[in-house]
Scaffold this motif. Structure first.
Motif, PDB file in Angstrom:
ATOM      1  N   MET A   1       0.837  -1.219   0.000  1.00 33.73           N
ATOM      2  CA  MET A   1       0.000   0.000   0.000  1.00 33.73           C
ATOM      3  C   MET A   1       0.866   1.260   0.000  1.00 33.73           C
ATOM      4  N   LEU A   2       1.798   1.320   0.965  1.00 28.80           N
ATOM      5  CA  LEU A   2       2.656   2.496   1.060  1.00 28.80           C
ATOM      6  C   LEU A   2       4.111   2.051   1.122  1.00 28.80           C
ATOM      7  N   ARG A   3       4.947   2.681   0.293  1.00 32.31           N
ATOM      8  CA  ARG A   3       6.375   2.348   0.331  1.00 32.31           C
ATOM      9  C   ARG A   3       7.182   3.644   0.407  1.00 32.31           C
ATOM     10  N   ILE A   4       7.939   3.753   1.469  1.00 29.20           N
ATOM     11  CA  ILE A   4       8.778   4.926   1.690  1.00 29.20           C
ATOM     12  C   ILE A   4      10.221   4.457   1.567  1.00 29.20           C
ATOM     13  N   GLU A   5      10.995   5.128   0.719  1.00 29.08           N
ATOM     14  CA  GLU A   5      12.381   4.689   0.514  1.00 29.08           C
ATOM     15  C   GLU A   5      13.354   5.853   0.612  1.00 29.08           C
ATOM     16  N   GLY A   6      14.265   5.730   1.559  1.00 31.81           N
ATOM     17  CA  GLY A   6      15.359   6.702   1.693  1.00 31.81           C
ATOM     18  C   GLY A   6      14.909   8.127   1.914  1.00 31.81           C
ATOM     19  N   VAL A   7      13.805   8.308   2.651  1.00 31.81           N
ATOM     20  CA  VAL A   7      13.257   9.660   2.796  1.00 31.81           C
ATOM     21  C   VAL A   7      13.940  10.424   3.938  1.00 31.81           C
ATOM     22  N   SER A   8      14.392  11.630   3.590  1.00 33.84           N
ATOM     23  CA  SER A   8      14.976  12.535   4.579  1.00 33.84           C
ATOM     24  C   SER A   8      14.334  13.908   4.444  1.00 33.84           C
ATOM     25  N   ARG A   9      14.278  14.592   5.575  1.00 33.91           N
ATOM     26  CA  ARG A   9      13.826  15.979   5.563  1.00 33.91           C
ATOM     27  C   ARG A   9      14.514  16.690   6.720  1.00 33.91           C
ATOM     28  N   HIS A  10      15.173  17.791   6.405  1.00 33.73           N
ATOM     29  CA  HIS A  10      15.783  18.532   7.511  1.00 33.73           C
ATOM     30  C   HIS A  10      15.236  19.938   7.590  1.00 33.73           C
ATOM     31  N   PHE A  11      15.350  20.495   8.767  1.00 39.82           N
ATOM     32  CA  PHE A  11      14.989  21.894   9.014  1.00 39.82           C
ATOM     33  C   PHE A  11      16.255  22.555   9.525  1.00 39.82           C
ATOM     34  N   GLY A  12      16.804  23.464   8.761  1.00 40.02           N
ATOM     35  CA  GLY A  12      18.101  24.034   9.147  1.00 40.02           C
ATOM     36  C   GLY A  12      19.105  22.905   9.227  1.00 40.02           C
ATOM     37  N   ASP A  19      16.729   9.303   6.277  1.00 42.48           N
ATOM     38  CA  ASP A  19      16.957   8.052   5.572  1.00 42.48           C
ATOM     39  C   ASP A  19      15.985   6.953   6.022  1.00 42.48           C
ATOM     40  N   VAL A  20      14.712   7.288   6.001  1.00 43.69           N
ATOM     41  CA  VAL A  20      13.692   6.338   6.483  1.00 43.69           C
ATOM     42  C   VAL A  20      13.192   5.443   5.340  1.00 43.69           C
ATOM     43  N   ASP A  21      13.238   4.145   5.588  1.00 46.76           N
ATOM     44  CA  ASP A  21      12.601   3.141   4.730  1.00 46.76           C
ATOM     45  C   ASP A  21      11.450   2.548   5.518  1.00 46.76           C
ATOM     46  N   LEU A  22      10.316   2.417   4.867  1.00 47.57           N
ATOM     47  CA  LEU A  22       9.142   1.922   5.582  1.00 47.57           C
ATOM     48  C   LEU A  22       8.147   1.399   4.553  1.00 47.57           C
ATOM     49  N   ALA A  23       7.630   0.198   4.779  1.00 48.34           N
ATOM     50  CA  ALA A  23       6.608  -0.331   3.874  1.00 48.34           C
ATOM     51  C   ALA A  23       5.421  -0.782   4.708  1.00 48.34           C
ATOM     52  N   VAL A  24       4.238  -0.320   4.320  1.00 50.66           N
ATOM     53  CA  VAL A  24       3.016  -0.681   5.039  1.00 50.66           C
ATOM     54  C   VAL A  24       2.128  -1.468   4.086  1.00 50.66           C
ATOM     55  N   ASN A  45       3.459  14.285   7.768  1.00 48.11           N
ATOM     56  CA  ASN A  45       3.323  15.426   6.863  1.00 48.11           C
ATOM     57  C   ASN A  45       3.968  15.160   5.503  1.00 48.11           C
ATOM     58  N   LEU A  46       5.032  14.376   5.499  1.00 53.09           N
ATOM     59  CA  LEU A  46       5.668  13.999   4.233  1.00 53.09           C
ATOM     60  C   LEU A  46       4.753  13.070   3.444  1.00 53.09           C
ATOM     61  N   ILE A  47       4.111  12.132   4.140  1.00 54.10           N
ATOM     62  CA  ILE A  47       3.224  11.178   3.450  1.00 54.10           C
ATOM     63  C   ILE A  47       1.996  11.908   2.897  1.00 54.10           C
ATOM     64  N   ALA A  48       1.431  12.799   3.721  1.00 53.54           N
ATOM     65  CA  ALA A  48       0.201  13.488   3.315  1.00 53.54           C
ATOM     66  C   ALA A  48       0.467  14.594   2.296  1.00 53.54           C
TER      67      ALA A  48
END
Ligand SMILES: Nc1ncnc2c1ncn2[C@@H]1O[C@H](COP(=O)(O)OP(=O)(O)OP(=O)(O)O)[C@@H](O)[C@H]1O
Length: 253
Positions: A1-12, A19-24, A45-48
């Motif tokens: 359903m959902l596959r997240i691969e190598g996701v990063s987000r920084h603030f400053g 570097d999040v990997d996640l599969a639901v 917030n990244l998913i939505a």
């Protein structure tokens, strides 16, 4: 359903998600836990689509979401429930639930809110869907009452009904139990379990770790933006890295 691969987000200089990997899987109830500031809300917030990743990809049912804005993702059936916990005052419980469906229709929310003519064509259908959703969460008796008259526990159920009416495929529940009393928590947990049995895919961020442990098929643990553990509730409970993160000790060997 959902596959997240190598996701990063920084603030400053701070990585909120790193570097999040996640599969639901389809129909799974995935718990997301972690200490304050672990990156749970940022991940939702990244998913939505309320935030863009600096790196990595997020795909829904094999379709990369890319730069799709949040309202387009909602139309695909992905949305955060409860984060804003919005109750539209001055509208009935039923109307509050109907807003969920209007967000996903061509006529859109404002047409509905302003009651423009083209809205009426869809009105009857959506009203029926709203009533079915309200019945599903046990709020039929409240349908015609002002939304603000609902006790807090029922307001949370109303948020779930709104998501059901919108036909969401992936429900992102952000701390749905916050502020609720024990009995209300129990009722909400029962309702979430039922929705999972109905086949909804749910991601649940909740500080009440006991509630997550009871409800989730699998749990992902975040700490400082990284996934430090991923497994069944039993595996997570006995994972030394998780215990260390929660006790604020060094995450060691
Ligand atoms: N818009 C933003 N601007 C700057 N920093 C942010 C922003 N959003 C989040 N952060 C930072 O990113 C990190 C992760 O925050 P996030 O809110 O995602 O964590 P969380 O796990 O949801 O925390 P909590 O359990 O307290 O809600 C924190 O260090 C936070 O200060």
């Amino acid at each position: 359903m959902l596959r997240i691969e190598g996701v990063s987000r920084h603030f400053g200089g701070v990585y909120a998600v790193r570097d999040v990997d996640l599969a639901v899987g389809e129909g799974e109830l995935r718990g997301i836990i972690g200490p304050n500031g672990a990156g749970k809300s940022t991940l939702f917030n990244l998913i939505a689509g309320h935030l863009r990743p600096d790196e990595g990809t997020i795909a829904l049912r094999g379709r990369p979401l890319g730069r799709l804005p949040a309202h387009s993702r909602a139309a695909l059936g992905v949305a955060i429930v409860f984060q804003a916990a919005r109750v539209f005052r001055g509208m009935s419980v039923r109307e509050n639930v109907m807003v969920g469906a209007h967000a996903g229709t061509r006529a859109g929310f404002w047409t509905a809110a302003l009651r423009l003519p083209r809205h009426h064509r869809e009105e009857r259908l959506i009203r029926a869907r709203a009533d079915a959703a309200l019945a599903r969460v046990g709020l039929s008796d409240w349908a015609g009452r002002p939304a603000e008259s609902l006790p807090l526990g029922q307001q949370r159920s109303m948020q779930l009904a709104r998501a059901l009416c919108a036909g969401l495929a992936l429900l992102l529940l952000d701390e749905p139990a916050s502020g609720l009393r024990a009995a209300e928590r129990e009722a909400l947990a029962g309702l979430i379990a039922e929705l999972r049995r109905d086949g909804l895919t749910i991601m649940l961020v909740e500080h009440d770790v006991g509630m997550v442990t009871r409800l989730a098929d699998r749990i992902t643990v975040l700490d400082l933006g990284r996934v430090i553990a991923d497994g069944t509730p039993e595996e997570i409970r006995s994972d030394p890295r998780v215990i260390a993160a929660y006790l604020g000790e060094e995450v060691g060997t």
